[in-house]
Write an enzyme that holds these catalytic residues in place. Structure first.
Site, mmCIF file in Angstrom:
data_model
loop_
_atom_site.group_PDB
_atom_site.id
_atom_site.type_symbol
_atom_site.label_atom_id
_atom_site.label_comp_id
_atom_site.label_asym_id
_atom_site.label_seq_id
_atom_site.Cartn_x
_atom_site.Cartn_y
_atom_site.Cartn_z
ATOM 1 N N LYS A 134 0.871 -1.189 0.000
ATOM 2 C CA LYS A 134 0.000 0.000 0.000
ATOM 3 C C LYS A 134 0.896 1.224 0.000
ATOM 4 C CE LYS A 134 -4.459 0.885 0.148
ATOM 5 N NZ LYS A 134 -5.584 0.039 -0.283
ATOM 6 N N ASP A 174 -6.995 4.368 -4.445
ATOM 7 C CA ASP A 174 -7.682 4.195 -3.159
ATOM 8 C C ASP A 174 -8.304 5.563 -2.881
ATOM 9 O OD1 ASP A 174 -7.830 2.092 -0.768
ATOM 10 O OD2 ASP A 174 -7.548 4.030 0.172
HETATM 11 P P1 NDP Z 1 -13.009 7.925 -2.754
HETATM 12 O O1 NDP Z 1 -11.920 8.884 -2.542
HETATM 13 O O2 NDP Z 1 -13.577 7.739 -4.116
HETATM 14 O O3 NDP Z 1 -14.226 8.237 -1.771
HETATM 15 C C1 NDP Z 1 -14.045 8.269 -0.397
HETATM 16 C C2 NDP Z 1 -15.357 8.626 0.258
HETATM 17 O O4 NDP Z 1 -15.234 8.401 1.655
HETATM 18 C C3 NDP Z 1 -15.737 10.078 0.088
HETATM 19 O O5 NDP Z 1 -17.122 10.192 0.085
HETATM 20 C C4 NDP Z 1 -15.120 10.715 1.326
HETATM 21 O O6 NDP Z 1 -15.730 11.924 1.725
HETATM 22 C C5 NDP Z 1 -15.370 9.653 2.366
HETATM 23 N N1 NDP Z 1 -14.312 9.749 3.388
HETATM 24 C C6 NDP Z 1 -12.992 9.558 3.224
HETATM 25 N N2 NDP Z 1 -12.330 9.782 4.358
HETATM 26 C C7 NDP Z 1 -13.269 10.129 5.261
HETATM 27 C C8 NDP Z 1 -13.219 10.463 6.636
HETATM 28 N N3 NDP Z 1 -12.053 10.512 7.300
HETATM 29 N N4 NDP Z 1 -14.382 10.746 7.260
HETATM 30 C C9 NDP Z 1 -15.569 10.702 6.590
HETATM 31 N N5 NDP Z 1 -15.674 10.388 5.281
HETATM 32 C C10 NDP Z 1 -14.544 10.104 4.641
HETATM 33 O O7 NDP Z 1 -12.438 6.516 -2.200
HETATM 34 P P2 NDP Z 1 -12.946 5.045 -2.494
HETATM 35 O O8 NDP Z 1 -14.410 5.001 -2.711
HETATM 36 O O9 NDP Z 1 -12.046 4.458 -3.506
HETATM 37 O O10 NDP Z 1 -12.581 4.327 -1.112
HETATM 38 C C11 NDP Z 1 -13.515 4.219 -0.047
HETATM 39 C C12 NDP Z 1 -13.084 3.070 0.868
HETATM 40 O O11 NDP Z 1 -13.048 1.850 0.125
HETATM 41 C C13 NDP Z 1 -11.692 3.206 1.496
HETATM 42 O O12 NDP Z 1 -11.698 2.621 2.774
HETATM 43 C C14 NDP Z 1 -10.820 2.375 0.565
HETATM 44 O O13 NDP Z 1 -9.655 1.909 1.210
HETATM 45 C C15 NDP Z 1 -11.771 1.243 0.248
HETATM 46 N N6 NDP Z 1 -11.479 0.466 -0.956
HETATM 47 C C16 NDP Z 1 -11.359 1.064 -2.172
HETATM 48 C C17 NDP Z 1 -11.126 0.302 -3.296
HETATM 49 C C18 NDP Z 1 -11.067 0.877 -4.656
HETATM 50 O O14 NDP Z 1 -10.967 0.117 -5.602
HETATM 51 N N7 NDP Z 1 -11.144 2.189 -4.841
HETATM 52 C C19 NDP Z 1 -10.941 -1.157 -3.198
HETATM 53 C C20 NDP Z 1 -11.169 -1.688 -1.879
HETATM 54 C C21 NDP Z 1 -11.399 -0.887 -0.815
HETATM 55 P P3 NDP Z 1 -14.962 13.319 1.511
HETATM 56 O O15 NDP Z 1 -14.925 13.509 0.043
HETATM 57 O O16 NDP Z 1 -15.759 14.319 2.244
HETATM 58 O O17 NDP Z 1 -13.585 13.122 2.103
HETATM 59 O O1 2IT Z 2 -8.024 -1.618 -0.812
HETATM 60 C C1 2IT Z 2 -7.942 -2.074 -1.959
HETATM 61 O O2 2IT Z 2 -8.077 -3.285 -2.185
HETATM 62 C C2 2IT Z 2 -7.693 -1.155 -3.059
HETATM 63 N N1 2IT Z 2 -7.630 0.041 -2.847
HETATM 64 C C3 2IT Z 2 -7.494 -1.683 -4.459
HETATM 65 C C4 2IT Z 2 -6.076 -2.107 -4.692
HETATM 66 C C5 2IT Z 2 -5.750 -2.494 -6.104
HETATM 67 O O3 2IT Z 2 -4.560 -2.821 -6.328
HETATM 68 O O4 2IT Z 2 -6.611 -2.491 -6.989
#
Ligand code: NDP
Ligand code: 2IT
Length: 453
Positions: A134, A174
Site C-alpha cells: 500500500k 484508493d
Molecule cells: P473515494 O476517494 O472515491 O471516496 C471516499 C469517500 O469516503 C468520500 O465520500 C469521502 O468523503 C469519504 N471519506 C474519506 N475519508 C473520510 C473520513 N475521514 N471521514 C468521513 N468520510 C470520509 O475513495 P474510495 O471510494 O475508492 O474508497 C472508499 C473506501 O473503500 C476506502 O476505505 C478504501 O480503502 C476502500 N477500498 C477502495 C477500493 C477501490 O478500488 N477504490 C478497493 C477496496 C477498498 P470526503 O470527500 O468528504 O472526504
Molecule cells: O483496498 C484495496 O483493495 C484497493 N484500494 C485496491 C487495490 C488495487 O490494487 O486495486
C-alpha cells in the site's frame, strides 16, 4: 474482543500484541488490524504447528520494506509545498506487491501499514498471484486544481518509479486516487521508464485499463452480500440499504444494488449524510456521480436538489434498514452505531471500506449473528479486477465487459466459499474467522516453501 479464547491463548495473543506495539509505537490503526487477525490466527497456528515453528505470524507482520520520501511541488499561487510519500511493500510470497495509493490528509505510516497488512490476506483470498502493499501521501486533494493535482502526481511518481514494476510492485487507486490521478501518475511513469507495461491498475479503458475496474469494488461487494443472503434462502430484492461514502466504492455499490432490486436510502461524505426515503435511483445516482467525480462538491447539495434530509456531521447508521454497506473509511462504525443497526433489525453488513468497523462494534455484530463480511473478503473485487487488468496488459489484449464481470462474480463466489469453509461454527458462519484463516493459509504455505527469507 470477539472470541472466547482460553486463558492461555488470550495470554499468547496479548504477548504477541505487546511485542508488535513495542516495535511499532504510535501506530494504532496498524495495531488494530493485526489484533483482529491475530485473535483468529494465533489459535489456528496451534492446529498447524509448522506455522508456529517457522514464526510465520511474526514475519508476516513485519513489512518487507517501508519506503518514505519527500514530494515537492508548486501550487497555483507559486508556493513551494512539501508532502510525504510512502510505499509499504509488505509481503510478496505469493506474487508481486499489489495495493492502492491513498491521498488523504490523514495518511501516515500507521494507516498505510494497516492497509498493507490487510491487503496481503485480501489478495490471497482473490485466488490470484498478488502480494500485499500500500502507499500514498499525506496530501489533501480537496480544493486542488487539475494542474496542482498533475504536478503533485508527477513529483510523487518521480520518486516512486524507482521502486515499482510489473513484476515487482503494481500500485492502483484508493481514497483520493481515481482515474484522473492514475492517468497523471502513469503518464509520468511512462515518461521516466519509456515503457508501456501496465505498472499501475485502474487505468482508463483507452490507455490499458480493464473494463469493469471502476465498478469492481462496489459490484463485488454486492455480489458478496448476495452470496451471504443466499445461505439463508434470502435475496436482495426489496431490501432497504444504508450506504456510507459517496466516492468510487459507494457509487457502484448503489448502482449494483439498484440493478438487483434493492433500495438505497443514504450516502455520506466527511460533512454528513443524506437520507432519501424514496431511494437513490439511477437518475439521482447519475447526478451524484457528476457532483462527486466532475464538480467535486459536497453531499449536502444532494439534499437541497432532491428535497430530502441532510444530517450534518452525522453517520447514517441510526436509519432503519435491512442491510448496511460502509464505503467511506476506517473506523466509521463505533459500538453505539453497531448497537443501533442491530436494534433496527439489520440482517447483513458487508464492508466496502477497509476496516470501517471498530473492534467493539465488530463484537456487537458477531454476537448478534447477523451476516457480517469483513473488508478483506467483501471488498476484494476491486483488487481482483486489478489483477485481471495486469493479466490483460501482459497479453496485450482487452477482455469484453461480460468476460470481466463473469470472472469477478466467480472470484467473489470463491471467496465466499472459502470463508464458509474456514468460518463455519455450527449453523453460524463467522466470516471474520473464515477470511483471516483462508487468506493466511495460502501465504503461510508459500512462506514455508520459500524458506527463511
Ligand atoms: P473515494 O476517494 O472515491 O471516496 C471516499 C469517500 O469516503 C468520500 O465520500 C469521502 O468523503 C469519504 N471519506 C474519506 N475519508 C473520510 C473520513 N475521514 N471521514 C468521513 N468520510 C470520509 O475513495 P474510495 O471510494 O475508492 O474508497 C472508499 C473506501 O473503500 C476506502 O476505505 C478504501 O480503502 C476502500 N477500498 C477502495 C477500493 C477501490 O478500488 N477504490 C478497493 C477496496 C477498498 P470526503 O470527500 O468528504 O472526504
Ligand atoms: O483496498 C484495496 O483493495 C484497493 N484500494 C485496491 C487495490 C488495487 O490494487 O486495486
Amino acid at each position: 474482543m470477539a472470541l472466547n479464547l482460553s486463558p492461555e491463548r488470550r495470554a499468547e495473543v496479548d504477548r504477541f500484541m505487546r511485542g508488535l506495539i513495542r516495535r511499532n509505537p504510535g501506530e494504532p490503526e496498524f495495531h488494530q488490524a493485526v489484533r483482529e487477525a491475530a485473535e483468529y490466527l494465533i489459535p489456528f497456528t496451534h492446529e498447524r504447528p509448522e506455522y508456529r515453528h517457522a514464526r510465520i505470524l511474526e514475519r508476516l507482520t513485519e513489512p518487507d520494506r517501508a519506503i518514505s520520501f519527500r514530494v515537492c511541488w508548486t501550487d497555483d499561487a507559486g508556493n513551494v509545498r512539501t508532502n510525504r510519500g510512502y510505499r509499504i511493500q509488505f509481503n510478496n510470497a505469493i506474487g508481486p506487491y499489489k495495493g492502492g495509493l491513498r491521498f488523504h490528509k490523514s495518511v501516515n505510516a500507521s494507516v498505510l501499514k494497516f492497509l498493507g497488512f490487510e491487503q496481503i490476506l485480501k489478495n490471497s483470498l482473490t485466488t490470484l498471484p498478488m502480494g500485499g502493499g500500500k502507499g500514498g501521501a499525506n496530501f489533501n486533494p480537496k480544493g486542488k486544481s487539475d494542474g496542482e493535482m498533475m504536478r503533485f502526481c508527477q513529483s510523487f511518481m518521480t520518486e516512486l518509479h524507482h521502486y515499482i514494476g510489473q513484476t515487482t510492485d503494481v500500485p492502483a487507486g484508493d481514497i483520493g486516487v481515481g482515474t484522473r490521478e492514475i492517468g497523471y501518475l502513469y503518464g509520468q511513469y511512462m515518461r521516466l521508464s519509456g515503457t508501456f507495461d501496465g505498472v499501475l491498475t485502474g487505468k482508463g479503458a483507452a490507455w490499458g485499463g480493464s473494463l469493469v475496474r471502476t465498478e469492481a469494488t462496489g459490484y463485488g461487494l454486492v455480489y458478496f452480500m448476495k452470496e451471504m443472503l443466499r445461505t439463508r434462502g434470502d435475496g436482495l430484492r426489496g431490501k432497504t440499504c444504508l450506504v456510507s461514502g459517496a466516492g468510487n466504492v459507494a457509487q457502484y455499490t448503489v448502482e449494483k444494488l439498484n440493478g438487483l432490486g434493492a433500495k438505497v436510502v443514504t450516502l455520506s461524505d466527511s460533512s454528513g449524510f443524506v437520507y432519501d426515503k424514496d431511494g437513490i435511483d439511477a437518475e439521482k445516482l447519475g447526478w451524484i456521480m457528476e457532483l462527486k467525480n466532475e464538480r467535486r462538491g459536497r453531499i449536502g447539495e444532494y439534499a437541497a436538489k432532491f428535497g430530502c434530509e441532510f444530517h450534518a456531521g452525522k453517520r447514517p447508521w441510526g436509519v432503519p434498514a435491512d442491510l448496511a454497506f460502509p464505503c467511506a473509511t476506517q473506523n466509521e462504525i463505533g459500538r453505539a452505531d453497531a448497537e443501533a443497526l442491530v436494534a433496527n433489525g439489520v440482517i447483513g453488513l458487508a464492508e466496502g471500506a477497509n476496516m470501517p468497523t471498530e473492534p467493539e462494534a465488530m463484537d456487537v455484530l458477531l454476537k448478534a449473528k447477523i451476516l457480517y463480511a469483513p473488508a478483506k473478503a467483501s471488498n476484494a473485487g476491486g483488487v481482483a479486477v486489478s489483477g485481471f487488468e495486469r493479466t490483460q496488459n501482459s497479453m496485450f489484449l482487452s477482455w469484453p465487459r461480460a468476460e470481466v464481470e463473469r470472472r469477478l462474480q466467480e472470484v467473489m463466489k470463491e471467496i465466499h466459499r472459502k470463508c464458509v469453509r474456514y468460518g463455519r461454527q455450527g449453523d453460524f458462519v463467522n466470516y471474520v474467522r473464515g477470511a483471516n484463516i483462508a487468506g493466511f493459509v495460502k501465504v503461510a504455505d508459500a512462506m514455508l516453501a520459500l524458506g527463511v527469507v
